[in-house]
Design a protein around this motif. Structure first.
Motif, mmCIF file in Angstrom:
data_model
loop_
_atom_site.group_PDB
_atom_site.id
_atom_site.type_symbol
_atom_site.label_atom_id
_atom_site.label_comp_id
_atom_site.label_asym_id
_atom_site.label_seq_id
_atom_site.Cartn_x
_atom_site.Cartn_y
_atom_site.Cartn_z
ATOM 1 N N ASP A 146 -15.581 6.467 5.883
ATOM 2 C CA ASP A 146 -15.681 6.016 7.267
ATOM 3 C C ASP A 146 -14.416 5.301 7.737
ATOM 4 O O ASP A 146 -14.278 4.994 8.927
ATOM 5 C CB ASP A 146 -16.904 5.118 7.463
ATOM 6 N N VAL A 147 -13.488 5.032 6.812
ATOM 7 C CA VAL A 147 -12.207 4.405 7.156
ATOM 8 C C VAL A 147 -11.112 5.327 6.618
ATOM 9 O O VAL A 147 -10.798 5.290 5.427
ATOM 10 C CB VAL A 147 -12.069 2.990 6.545
ATOM 11 N N PRO A 148 -10.529 6.173 7.476
ATOM 12 C CA PRO A 148 -9.577 7.174 6.999
ATOM 13 C C PRO A 148 -8.250 6.580 6.526
ATOM 14 O O PRO A 148 -7.885 5.452 6.888
ATOM 15 C CB PRO A 148 -9.363 8.063 8.227
ATOM 16 N N TYR A 175 -2.286 0.329 9.618
ATOM 17 C CA TYR A 175 -2.406 -1.112 9.437
ATOM 18 C C TYR A 175 -1.223 -1.648 8.642
ATOM 19 O O TYR A 175 -0.628 -2.665 9.007
ATOM 20 C CB TYR A 175 -3.722 -1.465 8.731
ATOM 21 N N GLU A 176 -0.853 -0.950 7.566
ATOM 22 C CA GLU A 176 0.279 -1.367 6.741
ATOM 23 C C GLU A 176 1.578 -1.373 7.566
ATOM 24 O O GLU A 176 2.379 -2.303 7.474
ATOM 25 C CB GLU A 176 0.419 -0.449 5.521
ATOM 26 N N MET A 177 1.768 -0.351 8.387
ATOM 27 C CA MET A 177 2.962 -0.282 9.227
ATOM 28 C C MET A 177 3.010 -1.460 10.199
ATOM 29 O O MET A 177 4.044 -2.109 10.356
ATOM 30 C CB MET A 177 3.000 1.029 10.003
ATOM 31 N N ARG A 178 1.895 -1.755 10.833
ATOM 32 C CA ARG A 178 1.854 -2.884 11.770
ATOM 33 C C ARG A 178 2.080 -4.207 11.054
ATOM 34 O O ARG A 178 2.732 -5.104 11.582
ATOM 35 C CB ARG A 178 0.523 -2.903 12.518
ATOM 36 N N TYR A 179 1.560 -4.331 9.845
ATOM 37 C CA TYR A 179 1.765 -5.546 9.063
ATOM 38 C C TYR A 179 3.246 -5.720 8.730
ATOM 39 O O TYR A 179 3.803 -6.809 8.880
ATOM 40 C CB TYR A 179 0.920 -5.504 7.782
ATOM 41 N N LEU A 206 0.840 -1.185 0.000
ATOM 42 C CA LEU A 206 0.000 0.000 0.000
ATOM 43 C C LEU A 206 0.879 1.240 0.000
ATOM 44 O O LEU A 206 1.795 1.350 0.811
ATOM 45 C CB LEU A 206 -0.892 -0.003 1.255
ATOM 46 N N THR A 207 0.605 2.170 -0.899
ATOM 47 C CA THR A 207 1.338 3.433 -0.915
ATOM 48 C C THR A 207 0.521 4.495 -0.179
ATOM 49 O O THR A 207 -0.693 4.323 0.046
ATOM 50 C CB THR A 207 1.600 3.922 -2.351
ATOM 51 N N GLU A 208 1.166 5.583 0.147
ATOM 52 C CA GLU A 208 0.477 6.681 0.819
ATOM 53 C C GLU A 208 -0.634 7.239 -0.071
ATOM 54 O O GLU A 208 -1.735 7.523 0.409
ATOM 55 C CB GLU A 208 1.471 7.794 1.189
ATOM 56 N N ASP A 209 -0.354 7.382 -1.367
ATOM 57 C CA ASP A 209 -1.372 7.888 -2.293
ATOM 58 C C ASP A 209 -2.580 6.966 -2.359
ATOM 59 O O ASP A 209 -3.727 7.429 -2.379
ATOM 60 C CB ASP A 209 -0.792 8.066 -3.696
ATOM 61 N N MET A 210 -2.331 5.651 -2.390
ATOM 62 C CA MET A 210 -3.438 4.697 -2.409
ATOM 63 C C MET A 210 -4.267 4.821 -1.130
ATOM 64 O O MET A 210 -5.499 4.795 -1.179
ATOM 65 C CB MET A 210 -2.920 3.268 -2.530
ATOM 66 N N THR A 220 -6.529 7.771 -1.309
ATOM 67 C CA THR A 220 -7.631 7.523 -2.239
ATOM 68 C C THR A 220 -8.654 6.560 -1.644
ATOM 69 O O THR A 220 -9.858 6.756 -1.795
ATOM 70 C CB THR A 220 -7.100 6.993 -3.580
ATOM 71 N N PHE A 221 -8.183 5.519 -0.938
ATOM 72 C CA PHE A 221 -9.128 4.621 -0.270
ATOM 73 C C PHE A 221 -9.912 5.372 0.801
ATOM 74 O O PHE A 221 -11.098 5.107 1.013
ATOM 75 C CB PHE A 221 -8.424 3.415 0.348
#
Length: 82
Positions: A61-63, A70-74, A47-51, A54-55
């Motif tokens: 409702d999910v910033p 989540y990506e960092m913890r993963y 996951l990129t910051e830009d993605m 955009t998500f």
């Protein structure tokens, strides 16, 4: 870190599908190819910051910060598994 953690793209894919959005519609909104989105959903790319931003727009409702955290913890989990 202990326990099982699910790949970020898989979680995003579930959230996207639960809202009735297919890969074609979501990828058009995001300005990326279906292949790129498919690769994210299948853990073939990160996951990129830009993605994340955009998500966050696609699913307000999910910033973006949720997805980035989540990506960092993963990634921390993966590093701990080595």
């Amino acid at each position: 870190m202990s326990g099982f953690i699910v790949e970020t793209g898989e979680v995003i894919g579930e959230h996207t599908r639960s809202r009735g959005l297919g890969e074609e519609e979501a990828s058009k909104h995001m300005g990326i190819s279906e292949r790129q989105l498919h690769e994210l959903f299948n853990g073939e790319t990160r996951l990129t910051e830009d993605m994340a931003v955009t998500f966050g727009e696609l699913m307000p409702d999910v910033p973006a910060t949720f997805w980035l955290n989540y990506e960092m913890r993963y990634l921390e989990y993966l590093a701990g598994e080595r």
